[in-house]
Each structure stands twice: as C-alpha cells, then as structure tokens.
Scaffold this motif. Structure first.
Motif, PDB file in Angstrom:
ATOM      1  N   GLY A  66       0.818  -1.201   0.000  1.00  0.00           N
ATOM      2  CA  GLY A  66       0.000   0.000   0.000  1.00  0.00           C
ATOM      3  C   GLY A  66       0.854   1.254   0.000  1.00  0.00           C
ATOM      4  N   GLU A  67       1.931   1.211   0.765  1.00  0.00           N
ATOM      5  CA  GLU A  67       2.850   2.343   0.816  1.00  0.00           C
ATOM      6  C   GLU A  67       3.531   2.543  -0.527  1.00  0.00           C
ATOM      7  OE1 GLU A  67       5.096   5.545   2.006  1.00  0.00           O
ATOM      8  OE2 GLU A  67       3.354   4.614   2.962  1.00  0.00           O
ATOM      9  N   ARG A  68       3.944   1.463  -1.157  1.00  0.00           N
ATOM     10  CA  ARG A  68       4.587   1.560  -2.465  1.00  0.00           C
ATOM     11  C   ARG A  68       3.621   2.103  -3.508  1.00  0.00           C
ATOM     12  NH1 ARG A  68       8.564   0.270  -5.793  1.00  0.00           N
ATOM     13  NH2 ARG A  68       8.085  -0.640  -7.821  1.00  0.00           N
ATOM     14  N   LYS A  69       2.382   1.690  -3.421  1.00  0.00           N
ATOM     15  CA  LYS A  69       1.381   2.161  -4.376  1.00  0.00           C
ATOM     16  C   LYS A  69       1.150   3.655  -4.235  1.00  0.00           C
ATOM     17  CE  LYS A  69      -3.277   1.159  -6.054  1.00  0.00           C
ATOM     18  NZ  LYS A  69      -4.477   0.312  -5.887  1.00  0.00           N
ATOM     19  N   ARG A  70       1.216   4.141  -3.000  1.00  0.00           N
ATOM     20  CA  ARG A  70       1.015   5.576  -2.771  1.00  0.00           C
ATOM     21  C   ARG A  70       2.205   6.396  -3.259  1.00  0.00           C
ATOM     22  NH1 ARG A  70      -1.299   3.434   1.975  1.00  0.00           N
ATOM     23  NH2 ARG A  70       0.678   3.526   3.090  1.00  0.00           N
ATOM     24  N   ARG A  71       3.399   5.804  -3.217  1.00  0.00           N
ATOM     25  CA  ARG A  71       4.606   6.555  -3.554  1.00  0.00           C
ATOM     26  C   ARG A  71       4.949   6.535  -5.037  1.00  0.00           C
ATOM     27  NH1 ARG A  71       9.480   4.958   0.294  1.00  0.00           N
ATOM     28  NH2 ARG A  71      10.427   6.561  -1.004  1.00  0.00           N
ATOM     29  N   TYR A  72       4.490   5.491  -5.746  1.00  0.00           N
ATOM     30  CA  TYR A  72       4.876   5.364  -7.144  1.00  0.00           C
ATOM     31  C   TYR A  72       3.661   5.158  -8.030  1.00  0.00           C
ATOM     32  CZ  TYR A  72       9.382   4.414  -4.956  1.00  0.00           C
ATOM     33  OH  TYR A  72      10.509   4.482  -4.189  1.00  0.00           O
ATOM     34  N   ASP A  73       3.863   5.426  -9.308  1.00  0.00           N
ATOM     35  CA  ASP A  73       2.839   5.089 -10.297  1.00  0.00           C
ATOM     36  C   ASP A  73       2.705   3.580 -10.275  1.00  0.00           C
ATOM     37  OD1 ASP A  73       2.545   5.525 -13.911  1.00  0.00           O
ATOM     38  OD2 ASP A  73       1.230   4.630 -12.428  1.00  0.00           O
ATOM     39  N   SER A  74       1.532   3.080  -9.987  1.00  0.00           N
ATOM     40  CA  SER A  74       1.381   1.659  -9.692  1.00  0.00           C
ATOM     41  C   SER A  74       0.828   0.836 -10.847  1.00  0.00           C
ATOM     42  CB  SER A  74       0.468   1.488  -8.478  1.00  0.00           C
ATOM     43  OG  SER A  74       0.440   0.157  -8.069  1.00  0.00           O
ATOM     44  N   ARG A  75       1.251   1.094 -12.046  1.00  0.00           N
ATOM     45  CA  ARG A  75       0.766   0.310 -13.170  1.00  0.00           C
ATOM     46  C   ARG A  75       1.242  -1.127 -13.124  1.00  0.00           C
ATOM     47  NH1 ARG A  75       2.476   4.564 -17.722  1.00  0.00           N
ATOM     48  NH2 ARG A  75       4.103   4.843 -16.146  1.00  0.00           N
ATOM     49  N   ARG A  76       2.325  -1.389 -12.367  1.00  0.00           N
ATOM     50  CA  ARG A  76       2.836  -2.751 -12.272  1.00  0.00           C
ATOM     51  C   ARG A  76       2.199  -3.532 -11.135  1.00  0.00           C
ATOM     52  NH1 ARG A  76       8.969  -3.862 -12.486  1.00  0.00           N
ATOM     53  NH2 ARG A  76       8.037  -5.901 -12.845  1.00  0.00           N
ATOM     54  N   ILE A  77       1.357  -2.851 -10.348  1.00  0.00           N
ATOM     55  CA  ILE A  77       0.678  -3.555  -9.255  1.00  0.00           C
ATOM     56  C   ILE A  77      -0.267  -4.591  -9.847  1.00  0.00           C
ATOM     57  CG2 ILE A  77      -0.979  -3.299  -7.371  1.00  0.00           C
ATOM     58  CD1 ILE A  77       1.654  -2.178  -6.627  1.00  0.00           C
ATOM     59  N   SER A  78      -0.186  -5.827  -9.392  1.00  0.00           N
ATOM     60  CA  SER A  78      -1.046  -6.876  -9.914  1.00  0.00           C
ATOM     61  C   SER A  78      -2.427  -6.797  -9.275  1.00  0.00           C
ATOM     62  CB  SER A  78      -0.407  -8.243  -9.644  1.00  0.00           C
ATOM     63  OG  SER A  78      -0.136  -8.385  -8.276  1.00  0.00           O
ATOM     64  N   GLU A  79      -3.268  -7.745  -9.614  1.00  0.00           N
ATOM     65  CA  GLU A  79      -4.645  -7.763  -9.127  1.00  0.00           C
ATOM     66  C   GLU A  79      -4.698  -7.545  -7.617  1.00  0.00           C
ATOM     67  OE1 GLU A  79      -8.737  -8.128  -9.777  1.00  0.00           O
ATOM     68  OE2 GLU A  79      -7.152  -8.265 -11.281  1.00  0.00           O
ATOM     69  N   LEU A  80      -5.602  -6.658  -7.195  1.00  0.00           N
ATOM     70  CA  LEU A  80      -5.727  -6.315  -5.792  1.00  0.00           C
ATOM     71  C   LEU A  80      -5.903  -7.568  -4.940  1.00  0.00           C
ATOM     72  CD1 LEU A  80      -6.048  -4.103  -3.645  1.00  0.00           C
ATOM     73  CD2 LEU A  80      -8.505  -4.138  -4.105  1.00  0.00           C
ATOM     74  N   GLY A  81      -5.055  -7.718  -3.963  1.00  0.00           N
ATOM     75  CA  GLY A  81      -5.159  -8.841  -3.048  1.00  0.00           C
ATOM     76  C   GLY A  81      -4.255 -10.002  -3.372  1.00  0.00           C
ATOM     77  N   SER A  82      -3.755 -10.100  -4.613  1.00  0.00           N
ATOM     78  CA  SER A  82      -2.944 -11.259  -4.981  1.00  0.00           C
ATOM     79  C   SER A  82      -1.609 -11.283  -4.252  1.00  0.00           C
ATOM     80  CB  SER A  82      -2.709 -11.285  -6.500  1.00  0.00           C
ATOM     81  OG  SER A  82      -2.023 -10.122  -6.928  1.00  0.00           O
ATOM     82  N   ASN A  83      -1.028 -10.114  -3.995  1.00  0.00           N
ATOM     83  CA  ASN A  83       0.248 -10.062  -3.286  1.00  0.00           C
ATOM     84  C   ASN A  83       0.097 -10.513  -1.843  1.00  0.00           C
ATOM     85  OD1 ASN A  83       1.724  -8.865  -5.538  1.00  0.00           O
ATOM     86  ND2 ASN A  83       0.483  -7.054  -5.122  1.00  0.00           N
ATOM     87  N   GLU A  84      -0.949 -10.035  -1.189  1.00  0.00           N
ATOM     88  CA  GLU A  84      -1.218 -10.461   0.185  1.00  0.00           C
ATOM     89  C   GLU A  84      -1.487 -11.967   0.244  1.00  0.00           C
ATOM     90  OE1 GLU A  84      -2.650  -6.180  -0.210  1.00  0.00           O
ATOM     91  OE2 GLU A  84      -2.659  -8.000  -1.411  1.00  0.00           O
ATOM     92  N   PHE A  85      -2.156 -12.452  -0.793  1.00  0.00           N
ATOM     93  CA  PHE A  85      -2.498 -13.867  -0.865  1.00  0.00           C
ATOM     94  C   PHE A  85      -1.251 -14.747  -0.911  1.00  0.00           C
ATOM     95  CE2 PHE A  85      -3.359 -17.628  -3.502  1.00  0.00           C
ATOM     96  CZ  PHE A  85      -4.400 -18.205  -2.808  1.00  0.00           C
ATOM     97  N   ILE A  86      -0.320 -14.445  -1.820  1.00  0.00           N
ATOM     98  CA  ILE A  86       0.872 -15.293  -1.950  1.00  0.00           C
ATOM     99  C   ILE A  86       1.793 -15.150  -0.741  1.00  0.00           C
ATOM    100  CG2 ILE A  86       0.788 -15.329  -4.464  1.00  0.00           C
ATOM    101  CD1 ILE A  86       3.051 -13.300  -4.495  1.00  0.00           C
TER     102      ILE A  86
END
Length: 241
Positions: free
Chosen positions: A20-40
């Motif tokens: 969440g912090e990274r998403k706020r600091r950078y353009d987050s076009r590389r962020i994958s589907e919401l929740g998938s990172n927390e899931f893995i």
C-alpha cells in the motif's frame, strides 16, 4: 508440516501495509490484481516456506510480498533478475526494510536454478516467453511445495498440474485464477483436507461475487480477516466500501 495461522496473518498484514505504501509513492501500473500479493505472502508464510525463489523481469509488489513472508518464516527469498535492473531492484527492497531477506542473482535462470534444490515456494513471472521452460526446471520440495505462475496471458498455462521428474505417488494439483486473473497456483505434496478443498493454497475464501463487483464497478474495497476459533481456519473476505 503444519499450517501456521500466525505467520500467515503477520505476512498478510505486512504485505498489505508495504504494498500500500509503495502504491502511494509510485505510479502503480505494475501492481497486480488487488489482493494477490497479500495472498501469496500469507500462503508462503503459512506453509512455513524456508527457500523461496522468484524469477522475474524486475522487482515488483510480489517480490515485496515474498520477502515479507521470508521474514516471518526465518527463510530467504532468492530473486533472479536481469543484470540491468539489479541496482534499482535492490533499492526498492532496501526501502521496504527487507533487504536482509533477499538474495539477488543475475544471469540465465536456466543455469541459476540448478543451484537450488527442494524449493518450498516459487514464483515465475510469465511475461517472459520462456516461462514454460523455467517452470519445468524448478527443483521443488516433493513433500510440500507451491509453484505460482504469475501474469499468465489469456489461456496460457503454467505447470498445469504436471511437474517433470515427480513420482506418481506425489499429489500435484493446479488451479488457475485462484484470485484475480493471470495466476496459476500448483500445490505439490501433502496438504490438509481444507487446503486441498480450496486449492488456492490454504484457508482462503474470497467470495467471487464481491470480487467481481469491485472490479466491474471500479469501487474501492477492503479486506476483512477472520479466524474460526474452533477450527483455526482463516477467512479473508473482500468487502465493497
């Protein structure tokens, strides 16, 4: 190996905050589907993965997620990236405070993977056209391991439940799109009945109706985490705000 609800919960919450912090600091076009990172992250930590390997074109939120899991299991993340992105990749992880959890390697994944045996948890970025060959070169822990094929396009498949060199008596189960799109998770070895039932890597129940509604309407959502005190199962629900 028993499932650790405590490790899974801590890794999940860490990843939620860090990504969440990274998403706020950078353009987050590389962020994958919401929740998938927390899931893995929760999956790797919950199964107490010690050796985690990621093959990727560059550090992404999934790298942060796996590093967070390694911190809670006392393990390490081996991150294989191309030489040109090494400096930037190290800087990103350094900013998260997880640099001690990650061992960066550069070079041909086909050659580097031969140095790692009985990998507990692996993630391969399938944006690279040679991902199928890389997946088949993974030396997984036959007793219990997970292979994640990420960023699969269209109908492309990862391992698809087939692992080269595995004995017939070892259970191999794959499921595509356990959460979001473009992800396939393969469970190898012995998992609990609950984990086999979910086939997403553990005690994670994400209501598809709520998930699809959030994606279609564009409305923001939040995750609600609950633990069944009697069974010990963890339930994660996505709720529209």
């Amino acid at each position: 190996m028993e499932w650790s609800a405590i490790s899974a919960t801590k890794a999940y919450l860490d990843t939620l905050e860090l990504c969440g912090e990274r998403k706020r600091r950078y353009d987050s076009r590389r962020i994958s589907e919401l929740g998938s990172n927390e899931f893995i992250s929760a999956l790797a930590a919950g199964m107490k993965a010690k050796l985690i390997v990621e093959v990727t074109s560059g550090v992404s939120p999934s790298t942060v997620a796996l590093a967070a899991a390694a911190r809670h299991t006392g393990g390490k993340l081996v991150c294989i990236v191309p030489e040109p992105v090494l400096a930037d990749s190290k800087q990103v992880i350094k900013e998260t405070g997880l640099i001690d959890m990650v061992e960066f390697k550069t070079g041909d994944p086909s050659e580097l993977l031969s140095h790692y045996e009985k990998i507990d948890f692996s993630l391969v970025d399938c944006k690279n056209g040679e991902f199928t060959r890389v997946l088949k070169l993974l030396d997984v822990n036959p007793s219990r391991s997970v292979v994640v094929a990420n960023n699969l396009a269209g109908d492309a498949k990862g391992l698809g439940g087939h692992v080269r060199g595995m004995k017939d008596k070892v259970a191999v189960r794959s499921r595509k799109h356990p959460i979001g799109k473009g992800m396939e998770i393969t469970l190898i070895g012995k998992f609990s009945d609950t984990e086999r039932r979910d086939q997403g890597g553990g005690h994670y129940h994400v209501p598809a109706t709520r998930h699809n509604a959030a994606r279609k309407t564009g409305r923001s959502s939040k995750w609600v985490f609950k633990v069944d005190e009697e069974s010990g199962e963890e339930h994660i629900y996505r709720m529209l705000k």
